[in-house]
Design a protein around this motif. Structure first.
Motif, PDB file in Angstrom:
ATOM      1  N   ILE A  18      34.657  32.668  36.202  1.00  0.00           N
ATOM      2  CA  ILE A  18      34.751  31.387  36.905  1.00  0.00           C
ATOM      3  C   ILE A  18      35.745  31.549  38.054  1.00  0.00           C
ATOM      4  O   ILE A  18      36.923  31.848  37.831  1.00  0.00           O
ATOM      5  N   GLY A  19      35.292  31.346  39.279  1.00  0.00           N
ATOM      6  CA  GLY A  19      36.182  31.469  40.424  1.00  0.00           C
ATOM      7  C   GLY A  19      36.443  32.914  40.804  1.00  0.00           C
ATOM      8  O   GLY A  19      35.850  33.847  40.249  1.00  0.00           O
ATOM      9  N   GLU A  66      38.771  28.327  42.504  1.00  0.00           N
ATOM     10  CA  GLU A  66      37.409  28.182  43.005  1.00  0.00           C
ATOM     11  C   GLU A  66      37.261  28.916  44.332  1.00  0.00           C
ATOM     12  O   GLU A  66      38.178  28.906  45.166  1.00  0.00           O
TER      13      GLU A  66
END
Length: 365
Positions: A18-19, A66
């Motif tokens: 994630i990210g 992000e």
């Protein structure tokens, strides 16, 4: 020979999937120290404003979060490093304004934001617009004969207008500077103050003197005041005059009455420029008296040659706490306004119900 960039970036995906994690290397140690701030203070501002994790390892700034937010931080650090390498100093407020500008408009370049110098003070400090709202304000002053700037305390409304006025005087674009403001706080208490009328109202003009002395050598400023090239006077002293070849600034205009504002605006003469500044939320006039600034805003919008600029708490250039204080008071004011509206609606509803009952009673009789 190609110029070495002030900062280099490299990226990798996070272990969680994630990210991403990015690493911005800054080889120039003095640039890195200015970029991160004392004890990494500016990195904490960056992390809070963008919403990512920021760390420091050696000469590399680590970014994690992000992808879009990390990209914004990367771009900011690269452009900020280039500015610092070129001699620009950035503080925490500059970080906040610059980051918000980049988020609001991806086409913006930080160099465009910080490169414009209006005036260099005797202490060799450059006076520049701090943010795009201030930049638009300066451009409005350049291109319009009459400019209104409305916004909270600490947004540089008067200071920037003063810098433009001093620049105009020193470059001989104007023959005189006239600085004025209402002495409304004095009211009936003037009679109890010592001295003649000028001495009585002088304390209310002191902020204008302070700004002037910040931009010019004290002896030079005093000499120009003595020769009449710079005049600092209460608004009442403007009546009956025609101001030619002048740069005129009306400060604290929210405390001018409708009649005073009309009088001031009709003083403007040939080859002159006027700037009117104020905060319509800080009116010190009697309750039944409408602010001349608020009225002028409603009456003069859209007239060619007149510009209106709005600054907000984002543009505050004082202590960072000032911005938070302004937001807190604005939220309080909004809550009070909602409460007042609700009470008014309740009164109207009760009045309507009473009227209906009265009509019903008459019908039964």
């Amino acid at each position: 020979m190609a110029r070495e960039p002030a900062a280099r970036s490299s990226r990798s995906a996070n272990a969680s999937g994630i990210g991403i994690t990015a690493q911005v290397e800054v080889s120039d140690t003095p640039v890195l120290l200015q970029l991160t701030g004392p004890n990494g203070q500016l990195l904490r501002v960056l992390a809070e404003e963008v919403g990512i994790e920021v760390g420091l390892r050696g000469n590399a700034i680590l970014l994690s979060g992000e992808a879009e937010r990390v990209a914004q931080a990367e771009r900011f650090l690269a452009e900020a490093a280039a500015l610092i390498k070129g001699g620009t100093t950035l503080d925490a407020n500059d970080y906040v304004r610059a980051l918000r500008a980049l988020v609001a408009d991806p086409a913006v370049r930080l160099r465009d934001l910080f490169d414009e110098v209006i005036l260099v003070t005797p202490r060799h400090r450059a006076i520049t617009p701090k943010g795009f709202a201030q930049k638009r304000y300066i451009e409005a002053i350049r291109t319009h004969d009459l400019t209104f700037c409305i916004g909270p305390a600490g947004t540089g409304k008067t200071y920037l207008a003063m810098a433009m006025a001093v620049h105009g005087l020193l470059s001989r674009a104007f023959k005189r500077i006239i600085l004025t403001r209402p002495a409304v706080e004095a009211g009936e208490k003037l009679g109890f103050l010592p001295g003649d009328l000028v001495e009585k109202v002088n304390p209310y003009l002191r902020p204008l003197y302070d700004a002037l002395h910040d931009m010019m050598d004290l002896d030079k400023a005093e000499a120009m005041i003595a020769r009449g090239q710079i005049e600092v006077a209460p608004l009442a002293f403007m009546r009956g005059r025609t101001l030619n070849d002048c740069f005129v600034i009306l400060d604290e205009a929210q405390n001018a009455t409708s009649e005073q504002m009309r009088m001031f605006l009709t003083r403007l003469g040939y080859a002159s420029k006027a700037v009117v500044t104020g905060d319509v939320t800080q009116v010190d006039l009697p309750v039944a008296t409408r602010s001349g600034l608020a009225e002028a805003r409603d009456l003069l919008q859209g007239i060619p040659g007149i510009a209106f600029c709005q600054l907000t708490e984002v543009d505050v250039v004082r202590h960072p706490l000032v911005q938070k204080i302004i937001v807190a008071y604005e939220q309080r004011d909004a809550a009070l306004k909602r409460e007042k509206e609700q009470k008014r609606e309740q009164r109207e509803a009760r009045s309507g119900e009473a009227g209906d009952e009265s009509q019903a009673g008459k019908g039964e009789s």
